[in-house]
Design a protein around this motif. Structure first.
Motif, PDB file in Angstrom:
ATOM      1  N   PRO A  18     -25.693  33.551 163.097  1.00 14.19           N
ATOM      2  CA  PRO A  18     -25.187  34.807 163.661  1.00 14.19           C
ATOM      3  C   PRO A  18     -23.676  35.002 163.483  1.00 14.19           C
ATOM      4  N   ASN A  19     -22.950  33.888 163.288  1.00 10.88           N
ATOM      5  CA  ASN A  19     -21.505  33.973 163.086  1.00 10.88           C
ATOM      6  C   ASN A  19     -21.117  33.921 161.613  1.00 10.88           C
ATOM      7  N   GLY A  20     -22.100  33.787 160.732  1.00  9.52           N
ATOM      8  CA  GLY A  20     -21.820  33.742 159.302  1.00  9.52           C
ATOM      9  C   GLY A  20     -21.306  32.410 158.803  1.00  9.52           C
ATOM     10  N   GLY A  21     -21.253  31.416 159.666  1.00  8.56           N
ATOM     11  CA  GLY A  21     -20.775  30.079 159.313  1.00  8.56           C
ATOM     12  C   GLY A  21     -19.848  29.548 160.377  1.00  8.56           C
ATOM     13  N   GLY A  22     -19.545  28.277 160.268  1.00 12.27           N
ATOM     14  CA  GLY A  22     -18.599  27.652 161.186  1.00 12.27           C
ATOM     15  C   GLY A  22     -17.183  28.081 160.855  1.00 12.27           C
ATOM     16  N   THR A  23     -16.219  27.472 161.532  1.00 14.77           N
ATOM     17  CA  THR A  23     -14.820  27.829 161.283  1.00 14.77           C
ATOM     18  C   THR A  23     -14.040  26.614 160.791  1.00 14.77           C
ATOM     19  N   ASN A  24     -13.188  26.866 159.818  1.00 10.40           N
ATOM     20  CA  ASN A  24     -12.284  25.841 159.311  1.00 10.40           C
ATOM     21  C   ASN A  24     -11.097  25.711 160.252  1.00 10.40           C
ATOM     22  N   ALA A  25     -10.276  24.699 160.031  1.00 11.58           N
ATOM     23  CA  ALA A  25      -9.112  24.454 160.883  1.00 11.58           C
ATOM     24  C   ALA A  25      -8.162  25.649 160.919  1.00 11.58           C
ATOM     25  N   ASP A  26      -8.097  26.406 159.832  1.00 15.21           N
ATOM     26  CA  ASP A  26      -7.206  27.567 159.783  1.00 15.21           C
ATOM     27  C   ASP A  26      -7.831  28.841 160.363  1.00 15.21           C
ATOM     28  N   GLY A  27      -9.049  28.716 160.903  1.00 10.04           N
ATOM     29  CA  GLY A  27      -9.724  29.858 161.503  1.00 10.04           C
ATOM     30  C   GLY A  27     -10.611  30.639 160.555  1.00 10.04           C
ATOM     31  N   SER A  28     -10.563  30.324 159.277  1.00  5.80           N
ATOM     32  CA  SER A  28     -11.408  31.015 158.303  1.00  5.80           C
ATOM     33  C   SER A  28     -12.858  30.542 158.453  1.00  5.80           C
ATOM     34  N   THR A  29     -13.777  31.318 157.928  1.00  2.84           N
ATOM     35  CA  THR A  29     -15.193  30.981 158.002  1.00  2.84           C
ATOM     36  C   THR A  29     -15.531  29.928 156.956  1.00  2.84           C
ATOM     37  N   SER A  30     -16.268  28.917 157.371  1.00  2.21           N
ATOM     38  CA  SER A  30     -16.691  27.855 156.465  1.00  2.21           C
ATOM     39  C   SER A  30     -17.817  28.355 155.574  1.00  2.21           C
ATOM     40  N   SER A  66     -22.151  27.525 162.273  1.00  4.02           N
ATOM     41  CA  SER A  66     -21.327  27.564 163.486  1.00  4.02           C
ATOM     42  C   SER A  66     -21.826  26.607 164.565  1.00  4.02           C
ATOM     43  N   MET A  67     -23.065  26.181 164.481  1.00  2.00           N
ATOM     44  CA  MET A  67     -23.577  25.224 165.466  1.00  2.00           C
ATOM     45  C   MET A  67     -23.071  23.815 165.179  1.00  2.00           C
ATOM     46  N   CYS A  68     -22.746  23.540 163.916  1.00  3.81           N
ATOM     47  CA  CYS A  68     -22.343  22.190 163.511  1.00  3.81           C
ATOM     48  C   CYS A  68     -20.839  22.025 163.306  1.00  3.81           C
ATOM     49  N   TYR A  69     -20.152  23.104 163.001  1.00  3.60           N
ATOM     50  CA  TYR A  69     -18.773  22.987 162.530  1.00  3.60           C
ATOM     51  C   TYR A  69     -17.893  24.046 163.172  1.00  3.60           C
ATOM     52  N   GLY A 110     -12.695  23.249 162.078  1.00  3.79           N
ATOM     53  CA  GLY A 110     -12.459  22.230 161.066  1.00  3.79           C
ATOM     54  C   GLY A 110     -13.040  20.862 161.338  1.00  3.79           C
ATOM     55  N   THR A 111     -13.847  20.749 162.397  1.00  4.63           N
ATOM     56  CA  THR A 111     -14.478  19.465 162.697  1.00  4.63           C
ATOM     57  C   THR A 111     -15.940  19.682 163.073  1.00  4.63           C
ATOM     58  N   PHE A 112     -16.724  18.631 162.915  1.00  7.51           N
ATOM     59  CA  PHE A 112     -18.128  18.700 163.303  1.00  7.51           C
ATOM     60  C   PHE A 112     -18.239  18.666 164.822  1.00  7.51           C
ATOM     61  N   THR A 113     -19.136  19.448 165.369  1.00  6.57           N
ATOM     62  CA  THR A 113     -19.308  19.508 166.819  1.00  6.57           C
ATOM     63  C   THR A 113     -19.905  18.213 167.363  1.00  6.57           C
ATOM     64  N   GLN A 114     -20.682  17.521 166.549  1.00  7.26           N
ATOM     65  CA  GLN A 114     -21.255  16.227 166.932  1.00  7.26           C
ATOM     66  C   GLN A 114     -20.987  15.242 165.785  1.00  7.26           C
ATOM     67  N   PRO A 115     -19.769  14.740 165.681  1.00  2.91           N
ATOM     68  CA  PRO A 115     -19.378  13.937 164.525  1.00  2.91           C
ATOM     69  C   PRO A 115     -20.133  12.621 164.375  1.00  2.91           C
ATOM     70  N   ASP A 116     -20.702  12.097 165.449  1.00  5.85           N
ATOM     71  CA  ASP A 116     -21.401  10.816 165.376  1.00  5.85           C
ATOM     72  C   ASP A 116     -22.901  10.963 165.159  1.00  5.85           C
ATOM     73  N   MET A 117     -23.379  12.179 164.984  1.00  5.95           N
ATOM     74  CA  MET A 117     -24.804  12.412 164.787  1.00  5.95           C
ATOM     75  C   MET A 117     -25.246  11.817 163.454  1.00  5.95           C
ATOM     76  N   GLU A 130     -23.913  17.643 151.875  1.00  4.41           N
ATOM     77  CA  GLU A 130     -22.573  17.083 151.692  1.00  4.41           C
ATOM     78  C   GLU A 130     -22.077  16.288 152.902  1.00  4.41           C
ATOM     79  N   ARG A 131     -22.454  16.719 154.081  1.00  6.21           N
ATOM     80  CA  ARG A 131     -21.982  16.024 155.287  1.00  6.21           C
ATOM     81  C   ARG A 131     -22.295  14.528 155.253  1.00  6.21           C
ATOM     82  N   TRP A 132     -23.444  14.169 154.697  1.00  5.07           N
ATOM     83  CA  TRP A 132     -23.853  12.769 154.713  1.00  5.07           C
ATOM     84  C   TRP A 132     -23.731  12.070 153.369  1.00  5.07           C
ATOM     85  N   LYS A 133     -23.100  12.702 152.414  1.00  5.66           N
ATOM     86  CA  LYS A 133     -22.855  12.031 151.130  1.00  5.66           C
ATOM     87  C   LYS A 133     -21.729  11.027 151.309  1.00  5.66           C
TER      88      LYS A 133
END
Length: 75
Positions: A7-19, A24-27, A30-37, A71-74
């Motif tokens: 619904p948000n079109g993607g997560g957000t990067n550190a600079d506020g731009s859309t990833s 948006s649920m994961c990122y 500029g960081t993962f919402t659950q980095p240890d998952m 890519e997250r898990w590569k």
């Protein structure tokens, strides 16, 4: 989550731009919402969410087979 379904079109990067890579649920910010998952935990989460949306569990599990290749898990 496919970005076109986010619904948000993607997560957000550190600079506020859309990833262009992460939802948006994961990122956020500029960081993962659950980095240890782990990959397995993500597969279970996605399977359960898809089941709540009405997908049969076997089909939901099938759709999560590609998660380890993201890519997250590569590494």
């Amino acid at each position: 989550m496919p970005l076109k379904k986010d619904p948000n079109g993607g997560g957000t990067n550190a600079d506020g731009s859309t990833s262009a890579k992460y939802c948006s649920m994961c990122y956020q910010n500029g960081t993962f919402t659950q980095p240890d998952m782990t990959v397995t935990e993500m597969q279970v989460l996605v399977t359960n969410q898809m089941a709540k949306m009405g997908f049969p569990k076997f089909l939901a599990r099938f759709f999560t087979k590609g998660i380890p290749k993201l890519e997250r898990w590569k590494s």
